[in-house]
Design a protein around this motif. Structure first.
Motif, PDB file in Angstrom:
ATOM      1  N   ASP A 251       0.806  -1.575   0.186  1.00 26.15           N
ATOM      2  CA  ASP A 251       0.469  -0.214  -0.036  1.00 26.15           C
ATOM      3  C   ASP A 251       1.203   0.847   0.416  1.00 26.15           C
ATOM      4  OD1 ASP A 251      -1.874  -1.314   0.150  1.00 26.15           O
ATOM      5  OD2 ASP A 251      -2.599  -1.241   1.985  1.00 26.15           O
ATOM      6  N   SER A 252       1.522   0.651   0.360  1.00 27.71           N
ATOM      7  CA  SER A 252       3.160   2.133   0.839  1.00 27.71           C
ATOM      8  C   SER A 252       3.697   2.653   0.117  1.00 27.71           C
ATOM      9  CB  SER A 252       3.343   2.584   1.985  1.00 27.71           C
ATOM     10  OG  SER A 252       3.980   1.355   2.411  1.00 27.71           O
ATOM     11  N   ALA A 253       4.183   1.474  -1.102  1.00 28.33           N
ATOM     12  CA  ALA A 253       4.670   1.473  -2.197  1.00 28.33           C
ATOM     13  C   ALA A 253       7.031   1.337  -1.722  1.00 28.33           C
ATOM     14  CB  ALA A 253       4.949   2.390  -3.997  1.00 28.33           C
ATOM     15  N   GLY A 254       6.501   0.812  -0.743  1.00 25.36           N
ATOM     16  CA  GLY A 254       7.838   0.647  -0.445  1.00 25.36           C
ATOM     17  C   GLY A 254       8.520   1.346   0.806  1.00 25.36           C
ATOM     18  N   ALA A 255       7.370   2.771   1.368  1.00 22.82           N
ATOM     19  CA  ALA A 255       7.552   3.497   2.097  1.00 22.82           C
ATOM     20  C   ALA A 255       6.503   3.399   3.451  1.00 22.82           C
ATOM     21  CB  ALA A 255       7.181   4.596   1.627  1.00 22.82           C
ATOM     22  N   VAL A 256       7.296   1.977   4.215  1.00 23.04           N
ATOM     23  CA  VAL A 256       6.619   1.890   4.997  1.00 23.04           C
ATOM     24  C   VAL A 256       6.103   2.309   6.660  1.00 23.04           C
ATOM     25  CG1 VAL A 256       6.767  -0.027   7.029  1.00 23.04           C
ATOM     26  CG2 VAL A 256       6.814  -1.042   4.474  1.00 23.04           C
ATOM     27  N   PRO A 257       5.191   2.873   6.951  1.00 20.97           N
ATOM     28  CA  PRO A 257       5.047   3.600   7.977  1.00 20.97           C
ATOM     29  C   PRO A 257       5.685   3.416   9.587  1.00 20.97           C
ATOM     30  CG  PRO A 257       2.788   3.304   6.789  1.00 20.97           C
ATOM     31  CD  PRO A 257       3.814   1.926   6.393  1.00 20.97           C
ATOM     32  N   ALA A 258       6.229   4.248   9.876  1.00 21.34           N
ATOM     33  CA  ALA A 258       7.171   3.897  11.610  1.00 21.34           C
ATOM     34  C   ALA A 258       6.302   3.085  11.904  1.00 21.34           C
ATOM     35  CB  ALA A 258       7.879   5.095  12.002  1.00 21.34           C
ATOM     36  N   ASP A 259       4.730   3.244  12.184  1.00 26.76           N
ATOM     37  CA  ASP A 259       4.165   1.701  13.389  1.00 26.76           C
ATOM     38  C   ASP A 259       4.080   0.449  12.479  1.00 26.76           C
ATOM     39  OD1 ASP A 259       1.967   2.377  11.124  1.00 26.76           O
ATOM     40  OD2 ASP A 259       0.543   2.561  12.758  1.00 26.76           O
ATOM     41  N   ARG A 260       4.202   0.420  11.859  1.00 31.22           N
ATOM     42  CA  ARG A 260       4.179  -0.909  10.878  1.00 31.22           C
ATOM     43  C   ARG A 260       5.638  -1.103  11.263  1.00 31.22           C
ATOM     44  NH1 ARG A 260      -0.634  -2.277  11.711  1.00 31.22           N
ATOM     45  NH2 ARG A 260      -2.197  -1.402   9.698  1.00 31.22           N
ATOM     46  N   TRP A 261       6.560  -0.712  10.861  1.00 30.40           N
ATOM     47  CA  TRP A 261       7.847  -0.871  11.066  1.00 30.40           C
ATOM     48  C   TRP A 261       8.170  -1.348  12.504  1.00 30.40           C
ATOM     49  CZ3 TRP A 261      12.145  -3.099   8.609  1.00 30.40           C
ATOM     50  CH2 TRP A 261      12.393  -2.540   7.543  1.00 30.40           C
ATOM     51  N   ALA A 262       8.203  -0.675  13.377  1.00 25.93           N
ATOM     52  CA  ALA A 262       7.586  -1.028  14.918  1.00 25.93           C
ATOM     53  C   ALA A 262       6.633  -2.650  15.342  1.00 25.93           C
ATOM     54  CB  ALA A 262       7.697  -0.093  15.944  1.00 25.93           C
ATOM     55  N   THR A 263       5.974  -2.281  14.865  1.00 26.77           N
ATOM     56  CA  THR A 263       5.368  -3.952  15.151  1.00 26.77           C
ATOM     57  C   THR A 263       6.146  -4.987  14.660  1.00 26.77           C
ATOM     58  OG1 THR A 263       3.391  -2.509  14.632  1.00 26.77           O
ATOM     59  CG2 THR A 263       2.904  -5.200  14.930  1.00 26.77           C
ATOM     60  N   PHE A 264       6.776  -4.619  13.626  1.00 27.63           N
ATOM     61  CA  PHE A 264       7.149  -6.288  12.534  1.00 27.63           C
ATOM     62  C   PHE A 264       8.467  -6.214  13.532  1.00 27.63           C
ATOM     63  CE2 PHE A 264      10.411  -7.711   8.974  1.00 27.63           C
ATOM     64  CZ  PHE A 264       9.299  -8.066   8.147  1.00 27.63           C
ATOM     65  N   THR A 265       9.135  -5.648  13.467  1.00 34.47           N
ATOM     66  CA  THR A 265      10.533  -5.365  14.930  1.00 34.47           C
ATOM     67  C   THR A 265      10.186  -5.767  16.167  1.00 34.47           C
ATOM     68  OG1 THR A 265      10.851  -2.926  15.041  1.00 34.47           O
ATOM     69  CG2 THR A 265      11.741  -3.998  12.973  1.00 34.47           C
ATOM     70  N   ALA A 266       9.127  -4.835  16.466  1.00 40.53           N
ATOM     71  CA  ALA A 266       9.111  -5.739  17.690  1.00 40.53           C
ATOM     72  C   ALA A 266       8.389  -7.283  17.720  1.00 40.53           C
ATOM     73  CB  ALA A 266       7.973  -5.002  18.420  1.00 40.53           C
ATOM     74  N   ALA A 267       7.928  -7.623  16.710  1.00 43.50           N
ATOM     75  CA  ALA A 267       7.715  -9.224  16.279  1.00 43.50           C
ATOM     76  C   ALA A 267       8.891 -10.051  16.394  1.00 43.50           C
ATOM     77  CB  ALA A 267       6.758  -9.828  15.633  1.00 43.50           C
ATOM     78  N   GLY A 268      10.253  -9.585  16.677  1.00 39.37           N
ATOM     79  CA  GLY A 268      10.972 -10.555  16.534  1.00 39.37           C
ATOM     80  C   GLY A 268      11.587 -10.464  14.394  1.00 39.37           C
ATOM     81  N   PHE A 269      11.281  -9.479  13.850  1.00 42.30           N
ATOM     82  CA  PHE A 269      11.476 -10.041  12.298  1.00 42.30           C
ATOM     83  C   PHE A 269      12.701  -8.643  12.144  1.00 42.30           C
ATOM     84  CE2 PHE A 269       7.082 -11.332  12.049  1.00 42.30           C
ATOM     85  CZ  PHE A 269       7.567 -12.618  11.641  1.00 42.30           C
ATOM     86  N   THR A 270      13.350  -9.046  11.260  1.00 41.64           N
ATOM     87  CA  THR A 270      15.231  -8.215  10.704  1.00 41.64           C
ATOM     88  C   THR A 270      14.298  -8.033   9.881  1.00 41.64           C
ATOM     89  OG1 THR A 270      16.156 -10.023   9.809  1.00 41.64           O
ATOM     90  CG2 THR A 270      16.666 -10.161  11.888  1.00 41.64           C
ATOM     91  N   THR A 271      15.669  -7.146   9.298  1.00 37.31           N
ATOM     92  CA  THR A 271      15.933  -6.000   7.959  1.00 37.31           C
ATOM     93  C   THR A 271      16.332  -6.986   6.618  1.00 37.31           C
ATOM     94  OG1 THR A 271      18.262  -5.886   8.378  1.00 37.31           O
ATOM     95  CG2 THR A 271      16.720  -4.095   8.620  1.00 37.31           C
ATOM     96  N   ARG A 272      16.136  -8.071   6.958  1.00 34.47           N
ATOM     97  CA  ARG A 272      16.588  -9.160   5.510  1.00 34.47           C
ATOM     98  C   ARG A 272      15.227  -9.737   5.840  1.00 34.47           C
ATOM     99  NH1 ARG A 272      20.051 -14.897   4.872  1.00 34.47           N
ATOM    100  NH2 ARG A 272      17.801 -15.550   3.746  1.00 34.47           N
ATOM    101  N   HIS A 273      14.253 -10.037   6.639  1.00 31.01           N
ATOM    102  CA  HIS A 273      12.559 -10.217   6.902  1.00 31.01           C
ATOM    103  C   HIS A 273      12.258  -9.378   5.529  1.00 31.01           C
ATOM    104  CE1 HIS A 273      13.203 -13.271  10.549  1.00 31.01           C
ATOM    105  NE2 HIS A 273      13.389 -13.628   9.785  1.00 31.01           N
ATOM    106  N   ALA A 274      12.568  -8.463   5.808  1.00 31.21           N
ATOM    107  CA  ALA A 274      11.581  -7.135   5.373  1.00 31.21           C
ATOM    108  C   ALA A 274      11.906  -7.222   4.267  1.00 31.21           C
ATOM    109  CB  ALA A 274      12.401  -5.518   5.862  1.00 31.21           C
ATOM    110  N   LEU A 275      13.239  -6.960   3.777  1.00 32.39           N
ATOM    111  CA  LEU A 275      13.768  -7.709   2.507  1.00 32.39           C
ATOM    112  C   LEU A 275      13.000  -8.925   1.811  1.00 32.39           C
ATOM    113  CD1 LEU A 275      17.025  -6.264   2.678  1.00 32.39           C
ATOM    114  CD2 LEU A 275      15.182  -5.083   1.770  1.00 32.39           C
TER     115      LEU A 275
END
Length: 203
Positions: A125-149
């Motif tokens: 939905d953001s064409a890759g410009a993920v909002p900060a709150d989604r990043w925070a939830t993602f990393t808090a769940a244990g995901f890393t930058t590699r997971h994101a890619l």
């Protein structure tokens, strides 16, 4: 659709598509309709199968990959992909409530998988410009930058297939009939939905 796409067999497909079609037929026992239609473009077929193989080797585990794919498939309303990956989750023994929620586009009860689902949607939905709150939830769940890619890899791979399936009008193969899915209709004037997106239609 006014354009008629060819439903190829091995003898009618472009030569560069035939080896890939044969490998898929060996895996499934038949050539899926989506593949038979995609075979008109050897480059497209090769890109999808190669990207899919790479995605299987990514940092996301098997269940996480299926969550991502069903999230994309329902968002893009690809009934073929929804049925195929519902079948995959069923073979894995995934909980029925998880499968139903994914098919319906509802929040998941597992916090980690829900973080993955919402992050996947945010990437799209953001064409890759993920909002900060989604990043925070993602990393808090244990995901890393590699997971994101690797989420981006999955989004790219299955955006390709869902768009191709919709463009060609790929039909559902008989072995997947029991996992058939249809998008929810538009809300009625009362705001009620007449059909549940998550319902698995019986044969």
């Amino acid at each position: 659709m006014s354009t008629a796409f060819l439903h190829h067999r091995s003898e009618t497909a472009p030569p560069a598509s035939r080896a890939t079609m044969a490998a898929i037929e060996q895996k499934f026992g038949y050539v899926p309709a989506a593949v038979a239609l995609m075979a008109e473009s050897p480059e497209l077929l090769s890109a999808f199968t190669r990207a899919g193989a790479l995605f299987e080797r990514s940092s996301l585990d098997e269940l996480e990959r299926e969550v991502l794919v069903l999230t994309i498939a329902t968002r893009n309303e690809c009934h073929v992909c929804v049925a195929l990956h519902t079948a995959a989750l069923t073979r894995m023994g995934a909980p029925g409530n998880l499968v139903d929620a994914l098919r319906a586009g509802r929040p998941l009860t597992d916090p980690r998988l829900e973080a993955l689902r919402t992050f996947t949607l945010a990437v799209i939905d953001s064409a890759g410009a993920v909002p900060a709150d989604r990043w925070a939830t993602f990393t808090a769940a244990g995901f890393t930058t590699r997971h994101a890619l690797d989420v981006v890899l999955g989004v790219g791979t299955f955006t390709l297939s869902t768009l191709a399936n919709r463009l060609t009008g790929a039909e559902l193969d008989p072995p997947l009939a029991s996992f058939a899915w249809h998008p929810a209709p538009a809300p009625t004037p009362t705001g009620r939905m007449s059909h549940s997106v998550g319902q698995i239609d019986a044969v």
